[in-house]
Design a protein around this motif. Structure first.
Motif, PDB file in Angstrom:
ATOM      1  N   LEU A 181      21.216  25.704  52.805  1.00 11.41           N
ATOM      2  CA  LEU A 181      20.298  26.217  53.768  1.00 11.41           C
ATOM      3  C   LEU A 181      20.831  26.661  55.206  1.00 11.41           C
ATOM      4  O   LEU A 181      20.136  27.380  55.996  1.00 11.41           O
ATOM      5  CB  LEU A 181      19.259  24.929  54.188  1.00 11.41           C
ATOM      6  N   ILE A 182      21.998  26.251  55.258  1.00 11.20           N
ATOM      7  CA  ILE A 182      22.531  26.469  56.681  1.00 11.20           C
ATOM      8  C   ILE A 182      22.878  27.933  56.629  1.00 11.20           C
ATOM      9  O   ILE A 182      22.993  28.629  57.676  1.00 11.20           O
ATOM     10  CB  ILE A 182      24.328  25.692  56.744  1.00 11.20           C
ATOM     11  N   THR A 183      23.344  28.458  55.402  1.00  7.70           N
ATOM     12  CA  THR A 183      23.611  29.975  55.428  1.00  7.70           C
ATOM     13  C   THR A 183      22.205  30.666  55.666  1.00  7.70           C
ATOM     14  O   THR A 183      22.233  31.850  56.039  1.00  7.70           O
ATOM     15  CB  THR A 183      24.314  30.245  54.055  1.00  7.70           C
ATOM     16  N   HIS A 184      21.177  30.258  54.647  1.00  6.23           N
ATOM     17  CA  HIS A 184      19.984  30.865  54.801  1.00  6.23           C
ATOM     18  C   HIS A 184      19.337  30.824  56.221  1.00  6.23           C
ATOM     19  O   HIS A 184      18.653  32.048  56.379  1.00  6.23           O
ATOM     20  CB  HIS A 184      18.786  29.883  53.852  1.00  6.23           C
ATOM     21  N   TYR A 185      19.614  30.078  56.885  1.00  5.48           N
ATOM     22  CA  TYR A 185      19.056  30.040  58.216  1.00  5.48           C
ATOM     23  C   TYR A 185      20.069  30.248  59.515  1.00  5.48           C
ATOM     24  O   TYR A 185      20.089  29.850  60.395  1.00  5.48           O
ATOM     25  CB  TYR A 185      18.269  28.554  58.546  1.00  5.48           C
ATOM     26  N   HIS A 186      21.211  30.991  58.813  1.00  2.00           N
ATOM     27  CA  HIS A 186      22.165  31.010  60.022  1.00  2.00           C
ATOM     28  C   HIS A 186      21.951  31.403  61.298  1.00  2.00           C
ATOM     29  O   HIS A 186      22.515  31.314  62.367  1.00  2.00           O
ATOM     30  CB  HIS A 186      23.518  31.760  59.383  1.00  2.00           C
ATOM     31  N   ASP A 187      20.798  32.575  61.449  1.00  2.00           N
ATOM     32  CA  ASP A 187      20.524  32.984  62.604  1.00  2.00           C
ATOM     33  C   ASP A 187      20.007  32.296  63.585  1.00  2.00           C
ATOM     34  O   ASP A 187      19.454  32.350  64.771  1.00  2.00           O
ATOM     35  CB  ASP A 187      19.377  34.333  62.351  1.00  2.00           C
ATOM     36  N   GLN A 188      19.246  30.841  63.144  1.00  2.00           N
ATOM     37  CA  GLN A 188      18.534  29.996  64.006  1.00  2.00           C
ATOM     38  C   GLN A 188      19.367  28.690  63.912  1.00  2.00           C
ATOM     39  O   GLN A 188      18.712  27.483  64.362  1.00  2.00           O
ATOM     40  CB  GLN A 188      17.112  29.824  62.964  1.00  2.00           C
ATOM     41  N   LEU A 189      20.526  28.562  63.526  1.00  2.00           N
ATOM     42  CA  LEU A 189      21.211  27.476  63.412  1.00  2.00           C
ATOM     43  C   LEU A 189      21.887  27.026  64.749  1.00  2.00           C
ATOM     44  O   LEU A 189      22.224  27.545  65.415  1.00  2.00           O
ATOM     45  CB  LEU A 189      22.548  27.785  62.510  1.00  2.00           C
ATOM     46  N   LEU A 190      21.565  25.673  64.926  1.00  2.00           N
ATOM     47  CA  LEU A 190      22.165  24.909  65.963  1.00  2.00           C
ATOM     48  C   LEU A 190      22.896  23.740  65.512  1.00  2.00           C
ATOM     49  O   LEU A 190      22.236  22.701  64.974  1.00  2.00           O
ATOM     50  CB  LEU A 190      21.128  24.467  66.857  1.00  2.00           C
ATOM     51  N   ARG A 191      24.199  23.581  65.444  1.00  2.00           N
ATOM     52  CA  ARG A 191      24.922  22.611  64.895  1.00  2.00           C
ATOM     53  C   ARG A 191      25.105  21.282  66.002  1.00  2.00           C
ATOM     54  O   ARG A 191      25.485  21.479  67.141  1.00  2.00           O
ATOM     55  CB  ARG A 191      26.564  22.991  64.346  1.00  2.00           C
ATOM     56  N   ILE A 192      25.021  20.057  65.379  1.00  2.00           N
ATOM     57  CA  ILE A 192      25.183  19.052  66.500  1.00  2.00           C
ATOM     58  C   ILE A 192      25.960  18.201  65.874  1.00  2.00           C
ATOM     59  O   ILE A 192      26.179  17.767  64.501  1.00  2.00           O
ATOM     60  CB  ILE A 192      23.878  18.064  66.504  1.00  2.00           C
ATOM     61  N   ASP A 193      27.277  17.609  66.749  1.00  2.00           N
ATOM     62  CA  ASP A 193      28.079  16.691  66.188  1.00  2.00           C
ATOM     63  C   ASP A 193      27.640  15.412  66.376  1.00  2.00           C
ATOM     64  O   ASP A 193      27.591  14.863  67.360  1.00  2.00           O
ATOM     65  CB  ASP A 193      29.301  16.977  67.124  1.00  2.00           C
ATOM     66  N   CYS A 194      27.435  15.065  65.088  1.00  2.00           N
ATOM     67  CA  CYS A 194      26.536  13.357  65.151  1.00  2.00           C
ATOM     68  C   CYS A 194      27.573  12.346  65.642  1.00  2.00           C
ATOM     69  O   CYS A 194      27.214  11.007  65.763  1.00  2.00           O
ATOM     70  CB  CYS A 194      26.105  13.164  63.837  1.00  2.00           C
ATOM     71  N   MET A 195      28.940  12.757  65.693  1.00  2.00           N
ATOM     72  CA  MET A 195      29.471  11.668  66.429  1.00  2.00           C
ATOM     73  C   MET A 195      29.632  11.428  68.151  1.00  2.00           C
ATOM     74  O   MET A 195      29.850  10.350  68.465  1.00  2.00           O
ATOM     75  CB  MET A 195      31.006  11.705  65.971  1.00  2.00           C
ATOM     76  N   LYS A 196      28.596  12.075  68.604  1.00  2.00           N
ATOM     77  CA  LYS A 196      28.318  11.864  69.749  1.00  2.00           C
ATOM     78  C   LYS A 196      27.464  10.975  70.091  1.00  2.00           C
ATOM     79  O   LYS A 196      26.584  10.484  68.913  1.00  2.00           O
ATOM     80  CB  LYS A 196      27.708  13.317  70.512  1.00  2.00           C
ATOM     81  N   SER A 197      27.181  10.213  71.039  1.00  2.00           N
ATOM     82  CA  SER A 197      26.194   9.061  71.464  1.00  2.00           C
ATOM     83  C   SER A 197      24.750   9.745  71.105  1.00  2.00           C
ATOM     84  O   SER A 197      24.399  11.035  71.245  1.00  2.00           O
ATOM     85  CB  SER A 197      26.430   8.632  72.567  1.00  2.00           C
ATOM     86  N   ILE A 198      23.736   8.809  70.882  1.00  2.00           N
ATOM     87  CA  ILE A 198      22.392   9.116  70.865  1.00  2.00           C
ATOM     88  C   ILE A 198      21.914   9.781  71.959  1.00  2.00           C
ATOM     89  O   ILE A 198      21.240  10.588  72.137  1.00  2.00           O
ATOM     90  CB  ILE A 198      21.831   7.745  70.678  1.00  2.00           C
ATOM     91  N   LYS A 199      22.389   9.108  73.355  1.00  2.00           N
ATOM     92  CA  LYS A 199      22.114   9.736  74.488  1.00  2.00           C
ATOM     93  C   LYS A 199      22.491  11.262  74.896  1.00  2.00           C
ATOM     94  O   LYS A 199      21.915  12.051  75.298  1.00  2.00           O
ATOM     95  CB  LYS A 199      22.420   8.740  75.638  1.00  2.00           C
ATOM     96  N   ASP A 200      23.674  11.451  74.303  1.00  2.00           N
ATOM     97  CA  ASP A 200      24.327  12.588  74.743  1.00  2.00           C
ATOM     98  C   ASP A 200      23.600  13.783  73.681  1.00  2.00           C
ATOM     99  O   ASP A 200      23.269  14.695  74.113  1.00  2.00           O
ATOM    100  CB  ASP A 200      25.895  12.631  74.028  1.00  2.00           C
ATOM    101  N   ILE A 201      23.167  13.203  72.836  1.00  2.00           N
ATOM    102  CA  ILE A 201      22.287  14.148  71.663  1.00  2.00           C
ATOM    103  C   ILE A 201      21.054  14.216  72.080  1.00  2.00           C
ATOM    104  O   ILE A 201      20.356  15.538  72.136  1.00  2.00           O
ATOM    105  CB  ILE A 201      22.303  13.772  70.249  1.00  2.00           C
ATOM    106  N   HIS A 202      20.312  13.252  72.834  1.00  2.00           N
ATOM    107  CA  HIS A 202      19.162  13.412  73.704  1.00  2.00           C
ATOM    108  C   HIS A 202      19.252  14.473  74.735  1.00  2.00           C
ATOM    109  O   HIS A 202      18.284  15.291  74.824  1.00  2.00           O
ATOM    110  CB  HIS A 202      18.555  12.131  74.440  1.00  2.00           C
ATOM    111  N   SER A 203      20.427  14.595  75.349  1.00  2.00           N
ATOM    112  CA  SER A 203      20.560  15.459  76.430  1.00  2.00           C
ATOM    113  C   SER A 203      20.475  17.176  75.826  1.00  2.00           C
ATOM    114  O   SER A 203      20.071  18.083  76.396  1.00  2.00           O
ATOM    115  CB  SER A 203      21.757  15.507  77.257  1.00  2.00           C
ATOM    116  N   LEU A 204      21.216  17.232  74.541  1.00  2.00           N
ATOM    117  CA  LEU A 204      21.401  18.533  73.902  1.00  2.00           C
ATOM    118  C   LEU A 204      19.696  18.955  73.564  1.00  2.00           C
ATOM    119  O   LEU A 204      19.463  20.060  74.026  1.00  2.00           O
ATOM    120  CB  LEU A 204      21.958  18.369  72.565  1.00  2.00           C
TER     121      LEU A 204
END
Ligand code: AMP
Length: 216
Positions: A181-204
């Protein structure tokens, strides 16, 4: 209405971040896993049909999933006060994605972002080993990194399919069936590195929601 898909392996934090969008920005959190588990605990015919599939860590058939989503979309499309919908754990196959694209289109809606929660198998296993769920409201915690509040402790449960063997299998199913699905939706893709903290991902997510130009 803003439409987000959350895609990622078990333990990548999809549920936690969807909950954040629900609480802070009035998004609806639609988790097909939660809906299926509700069917199982209600003892309905559908619940009995899917129970062993979920327990084994396999995917429930596209037909069943698509009829659940169709029903939910009809209920949700007129919820004028919600900022959007987070689809957590759906679509999970290319067939589901193609059918979903058609459904959205017929309702005059379109996908804003596919948020890809990127996490390795090792990290997925270590997160799942500490995962706890509040049986009253499906809120997800981790005993070390995101502990539940004290008052929730008597209600914490583990999922049937959260053990090492099943998580390895689910990861494999995810890579074969869902990661295309990553390829299917590549135009709308937003990748998140899940090793970041929960709070940092909240900020994203704060930044992402601001970019939608919606009042919060
Ligand atoms: P989750 O809570 O998203 O990890 O989903 C738990 C289980 O429900 C999965 O392992 C599948 O058995 C089933 N499931 C949830 N969503 C889907 C879907 N979109 N397609 C097929 N099976 C699903």
């Amino acid at each position: 209405m803003n439409i987000l898909i959350f895609l990622g392996p078990a333990g990548s934090g999809k549920g936690t971040q969807a909950q954040y969008l629900k609480e802070h920005f009035d998004f609806v959190h639609l988790s097909t896993g939660d809906l299926l588990r509700q069917e199982v605990s209600s003892g309905s015919k559908l619940g009995q049909e899917v129970q062993s599939v979920i327990r084994a860590g396999n995917l429930v058939s596209d037909d069943i999933i698509l009829s659940i989503i169709k029903e939910q979309l009809l209920i949700l499309k007129d919820r004028k006060n919600s900022k959007g919908i987070v689809f957590d754990g759906f679509p999970r196959t290319i067939e589901q994605a193609k059918a979903f694209d058609i459904m959205l289109n017929s309702l005059g809606l379109s996908l804003n972002k596919l948020v890809y929660f990127d996490l390795s198998l090792d990290a997925s296993l270590s997160r799942i080993s500490g995962r706890q769920i509040d049986s009253r409201n499906n809120l997800v915690y981790h005993k070390d990194t995101n502990p539940a509040p004290k008052e929730a402790e008597p209600f914490l449960v583990s999922r049937d399919d959260d053990n090492v063997e099943k998580v390895k299998h689910r990861f494999q199913v995810y890579q074969t069936e869902t990661s295309p699905l990553i390829t299917h939706y590549h135009d709308q893709l937003l990748r998140i590195d899940c090793m970041k903290s929960i709070k940092d991902i909240h900020s994203l997510f704060d930044e992402l929601v601001q970019s939608f130009h919606i009042s919060v």
